[in-house]
Design a protein around this motif. Structure first.
Motif, PDB file in Angstrom:
ATOM      1  N   ARG A 154       1.279  15.454  32.320  1.00 38.85           N
ATOM      2  CA  ARG A 154       0.624  16.223  31.493  1.00 38.85           C
ATOM      3  C   ARG A 154       1.233  16.598  30.305  1.00 38.85           C
ATOM      4  O   ARG A 154       0.627  16.389  29.116  1.00 38.85           O
ATOM      5  CB  ARG A 154       0.058  17.158  32.466  1.00 38.85           C
ATOM      6  CG  ARG A 154      -0.781  16.745  33.797  1.00 38.85           C
ATOM      7  CD  ARG A 154      -1.373  17.824  34.631  1.00 38.85           C
ATOM      8  NE  ARG A 154      -2.210  17.216  35.795  1.00 38.85           N
ATOM      9  CZ  ARG A 154      -1.313  17.419  36.889  1.00 38.85           C
ATOM     10  NH1 ARG A 154      -0.465  17.900  36.883  1.00 38.85           N
ATOM     11  NH2 ARG A 154      -2.191  17.007  37.906  1.00 38.85           N
ATOM     12  N   ALA A 155       2.491  16.967  30.513  1.00 37.50           N
ATOM     13  CA  ALA A 155       3.116  17.762  29.312  1.00 37.50           C
ATOM     14  C   ALA A 155       3.201  16.533  28.119  1.00 37.50           C
ATOM     15  O   ALA A 155       3.131  16.789  26.970  1.00 37.50           O
ATOM     16  CB  ALA A 155       4.419  18.375  29.787  1.00 37.50           C
ATOM     17  N   LYS A 158       0.184  15.596  26.383  1.00 38.57           N
ATOM     18  CA  LYS A 158      -0.142  16.610  25.468  1.00 38.57           C
ATOM     19  C   LYS A 158       0.612  16.480  24.151  1.00 38.57           C
ATOM     20  O   LYS A 158       0.025  16.519  22.948  1.00 38.57           O
ATOM     21  CB  LYS A 158      -0.058  17.930  26.079  1.00 38.57           C
ATOM     22  CG  LYS A 158      -0.574  18.925  25.179  1.00 38.57           C
ATOM     23  CD  LYS A 158      -0.351  20.358  25.852  1.00 38.57           C
ATOM     24  CE  LYS A 158      -0.782  21.548  24.806  1.00 38.57           C
ATOM     25  NZ  LYS A 158      -0.762  22.764  25.641  1.00 38.57           N
ATOM     26  N   GLU A 159       1.911  16.153  24.314  1.00 34.94           N
ATOM     27  CA  GLU A 159       2.675  16.121  23.130  1.00 34.94           C
ATOM     28  C   GLU A 159       2.680  14.627  22.352  1.00 34.94           C
ATOM     29  O   GLU A 159       2.842  14.767  21.053  1.00 34.94           O
ATOM     30  CB  GLU A 159       4.282  16.112  23.642  1.00 34.94           C
ATOM     31  CG  GLU A 159       4.387  17.539  24.266  1.00 34.94           C
ATOM     32  CD  GLU A 159       5.992  18.006  24.382  1.00 34.94           C
ATOM     33  OE1 GLU A 159       6.800  17.155  24.020  1.00 34.94           O
ATOM     34  OE2 GLU A 159       6.246  18.849  25.211  1.00 34.94           O
ATOM     35  N   GLY A 161      -0.149  12.668  22.663  1.00 32.11           N
ATOM     36  CA  GLY A 161      -1.676  12.433  22.196  1.00 32.11           C
ATOM     37  C   GLY A 161      -1.783  12.450  20.661  1.00 32.11           C
ATOM     38  O   GLY A 161      -2.319  11.384  20.281  1.00 32.11           O
ATOM     39  N   GLY A 222      -3.201  12.008  30.433  1.00 33.75           N
ATOM     40  CA  GLY A 222      -2.738  13.329  31.146  1.00 33.75           C
ATOM     41  C   GLY A 222      -3.418  13.223  32.463  1.00 33.75           C
ATOM     42  O   GLY A 222      -3.382  14.404  33.262  1.00 33.75           O
TER      43      GLY A 222
END
Length: 233
Positions: A154-155, A158-159, A161, A222
């Motif tokens: 997930r991290a 986010k980074e 994307g 994610g």
């Protein structure tokens, strides 16, 4: 131009099924360590790399070989993993480190090495486990490593994307591996707890990897997708 996919732990089991499935329309690189792969049964452009991904220099060496062979990298499937008992009654530091090194830190190192070569549209698929949320008896560190992999998934989604790079995970349920089948009694226990009334096969996971790696999943990132047949619903 054919996309290039790198699958870790691709010599057998789920990894082999992913190699064969993606190999239908991707150029394939895969890593192996202890189980020598049968390359005769594979079609197309395939690069097999023997590598211990827990060693510090190996992830970079693997990525360098993929780029040298194919000139690009579009899909990374982090499938290589280690399951080892870690009973609370006996703490063996090396056992815990080995699990974390392969299940969590190796995907991190591969991403760092691959980032300069990943373009918008690239996809990373991590093979997690239902044990990230259903703790396995006497193997809690394995479950913890997969739970950490889920959070890292997930991290990174986010980074990365904003760069158009997607990161997802698959959490398989009970999958019977032909090279290491479960006993009939254990298989029966899993079947009783699975809504679809069967255990999975490696191809069940490979099909979902194909989807998440494809443009059809272009707005999915994610996510940790359970592929369990409805285990413990």
């Amino acid at each position: 131009m054919d996309k290039v996919a790198l699958i870790t732990g691709g010599a057998r089991g789920i990894g082999r099924a992913i190699v064969e499935d993606l190999g239908r329309d991707h150029k394939i690189a895969f890593t192996w360590l202890n189980s020598a792969p049968n390359l005769d049964a594979l079609d197309g452009d395939v690069l097999a790399i023997r590598s211990d991904l827990t060693q510090q220099d190996q992830p970079t060496r693997v990525i360098d070989q993929v780029i040298a062979q194919f000139g690009r990298l579009d899909v990374i499937v982090n499938n290589a993993g280690l399951v080892r008992p870690t009973p609370k009654e006996a703490f063996n530091l090396q056992d815990h480190k080995d699990i974390l090194d392969l299940n969590l830190l190796a995907p991190m190192a591969l991403l760092t090495a691959a980032l300069p070569h990943l373009q918008a549209g690239a996809s990373i698929v991590n093979i997690s486990s239902m044990n990230a949320t259903l703790p396995p008896r006497d193997a809690a560190t394995y479950g913890a490593s997969k739970a950490a992999l889920n959070l890292w998934t997930r991290a990174m989604a986010k980074e990365l994307g904003p760069q158009g790079i997607r990161v997802n995970a698959i959490a398989p349920g009970a999958i019977n591996i032909p090279e290491a089948p479960r006993s009939d009694d254990l298989t029966e226990l899993f079947v009783k707890d699975t809504a679809l009334g069967r255990v999975g096969v490696p191809e069940d996971i490979a099909k979902v990897v194909r989807f998440l790696a494809s443009d059809e999943a272009g707005f999915i990132t994610g996510e940790v997708l359970g592929v369990t047949g409805g285990y413990r619903l």
